[in-house]
Design a protein around this motif. Structure first.
Motif, mmCIF file in Angstrom:
data_model
loop_
_atom_site.group_PDB
_atom_site.id
_atom_site.type_symbol
_atom_site.label_atom_id
_atom_site.label_comp_id
_atom_site.label_asym_id
_atom_site.label_seq_id
_atom_site.Cartn_x
_atom_site.Cartn_y
_atom_site.Cartn_z
ATOM 1 N N LYS A 70 -6.478 4.803 2.268
ATOM 2 C CA LYS A 70 -5.061 5.430 2.619
ATOM 3 C C LYS A 70 -4.793 6.462 2.004
ATOM 4 O O LYS A 70 -4.240 7.288 2.368
ATOM 5 C CB LYS A 70 -3.974 4.281 2.320
ATOM 6 N N ALA A 74 -3.856 10.349 3.710
ATOM 7 C CA ALA A 74 -2.645 10.804 3.568
ATOM 8 C C ALA A 74 -2.861 12.319 2.817
ATOM 9 O O ALA A 74 -2.207 13.262 3.076
ATOM 10 C CB ALA A 74 -1.867 9.805 2.497
ATOM 11 N N PHE A 110 5.903 11.191 -4.549
ATOM 12 C CA PHE A 110 5.944 10.330 -3.383
ATOM 13 C C PHE A 110 6.318 9.026 -3.783
ATOM 14 O O PHE A 110 6.020 8.537 -5.043
ATOM 15 C CB PHE A 110 4.553 10.278 -2.535
ATOM 16 N N ASP A 112 5.896 4.925 -3.218
ATOM 17 C CA ASP A 112 5.208 4.072 -2.336
ATOM 18 C C ASP A 112 5.968 3.000 -1.753
ATOM 19 O O ASP A 112 6.931 2.379 -2.436
ATOM 20 C CB ASP A 112 3.895 3.388 -3.046
ATOM 21 N N GLU A 113 5.669 2.549 -0.414
ATOM 22 C CA GLU A 113 6.297 1.497 0.496
ATOM 23 C C GLU A 113 6.670 0.245 -0.404
ATOM 24 O O GLU A 113 7.337 -0.675 -0.074
ATOM 25 C CB GLU A 113 5.778 1.415 1.613
ATOM 26 N N ALA A 147 8.487 12.055 0.202
ATOM 27 C CA ALA A 147 8.467 11.097 1.333
ATOM 28 C C ALA A 147 8.174 9.586 0.638
ATOM 29 O O ALA A 147 7.765 9.775 -0.361
ATOM 30 C CB ALA A 147 7.408 11.513 2.300
ATOM 31 N N TRP A 148 8.401 8.819 1.459
ATOM 32 C CA TRP A 148 8.015 7.588 1.201
ATOM 33 C C TRP A 148 6.703 7.339 1.940
ATOM 34 O O TRP A 148 6.345 7.817 3.142
ATOM 35 C CB TRP A 148 8.794 6.304 1.847
ATOM 36 N N ILE A 149 5.527 6.867 1.339
ATOM 37 C CA ILE A 149 4.303 6.755 1.902
ATOM 38 C C ILE A 149 3.576 5.140 1.603
ATOM 39 O O ILE A 149 4.218 4.366 0.754
ATOM 40 C CB ILE A 149 3.351 7.742 1.430
ATOM 41 N N ASP A 150 2.663 5.019 2.206
ATOM 42 C CA ASP A 150 1.906 3.535 2.277
ATOM 43 C C ASP A 150 0.599 3.913 1.885
ATOM 44 O O ASP A 150 -0.303 3.975 2.551
ATOM 45 C CB ASP A 150 2.083 2.917 3.451
ATOM 46 N N VAL A 151 0.226 3.974 0.479
ATOM 47 C CA VAL A 151 -1.110 4.246 -0.022
ATOM 48 C C VAL A 151 -1.600 3.165 -0.844
ATOM 49 O O VAL A 151 -2.418 3.544 -1.712
ATOM 50 C CB VAL A 151 -1.115 5.767 -0.813
#
Length: 158
Positions: A70, A74, A110, A112-113, A147-151
């Motif tokens: 992930k 990204a 950033f 994370d979700e 941003a909000w990210i999903d890593v």
């Protein structure tokens, strides 16, 4: 940078009064959770990486781990954490106290979700014996995140 620099930075958001300093170390998720008095997952750990010769900070829940595929999707590069020396040089905070506040120019932030499931989280506040109690909305505003990210992985039922 220091707790005082973070406190000054947070004044513009009316959050400086929430900074807590401890007599004990809060340098790891487990130690921070003990110092704050919360579950480890509520600790908003700030992970620092080198991407294109710049510091990238990812603030994630205490029970989350970077998911390398992930991350690569990204950021188009392999996850490479900053050394302790690079953290001070590029971010402005020492390892254990790295946070997304009062950072040097050019640092990308950033969220994370993994954090969104909590009403309140506790990121560090510039030292290895500090934290600040924030909602996710307050963290988003004060960190000036891109941003909000999903890593991350490991924090939800797979």
């Amino acid at each position: 940078m220091s707790v005082e620099a973070v406190r000054q930075y947070l004044e513009q958001y009316d959050l400086a009064g929430r900074v807590q300093e401890f007599e004990v170390s809060s340098a790891t998720v487990e130690l921070a959770a003990q110092a704050v008095g919360c579950e480890p997952a509520h600790i908003a750990k700030t992970l620092s990486f080198l991407v294109d010769d710049r510091a990238v900070l990812i603030v994630a829940a205490g029970d989350a781990r970077i998911d390398n595929p992930k991350f690569k999707a990204a950021f188009h590069t392999k996850a490479k954490m900053l050394t302790p020396e690079q953290a001070v040089e590029l971010v402005g905070h020492a390892v254990g106290g790295v946070c997304p506040f009062a950072v040097k120019d050019g640092v990308r932030v950033f969220l994370d979700e993994s954090l969104r499931r909590f009403g309140v989280v506790y990121p560090a506040a510039g030292s290895a014996a500090s934290a600040v109690r924030l909602t996710c909305d307050e963290l988003e505003r004060a960190s000036r995140c891109e941003a909000w990210i999903d890593v991350c992985k490991g924090w939800r039922e797979e």
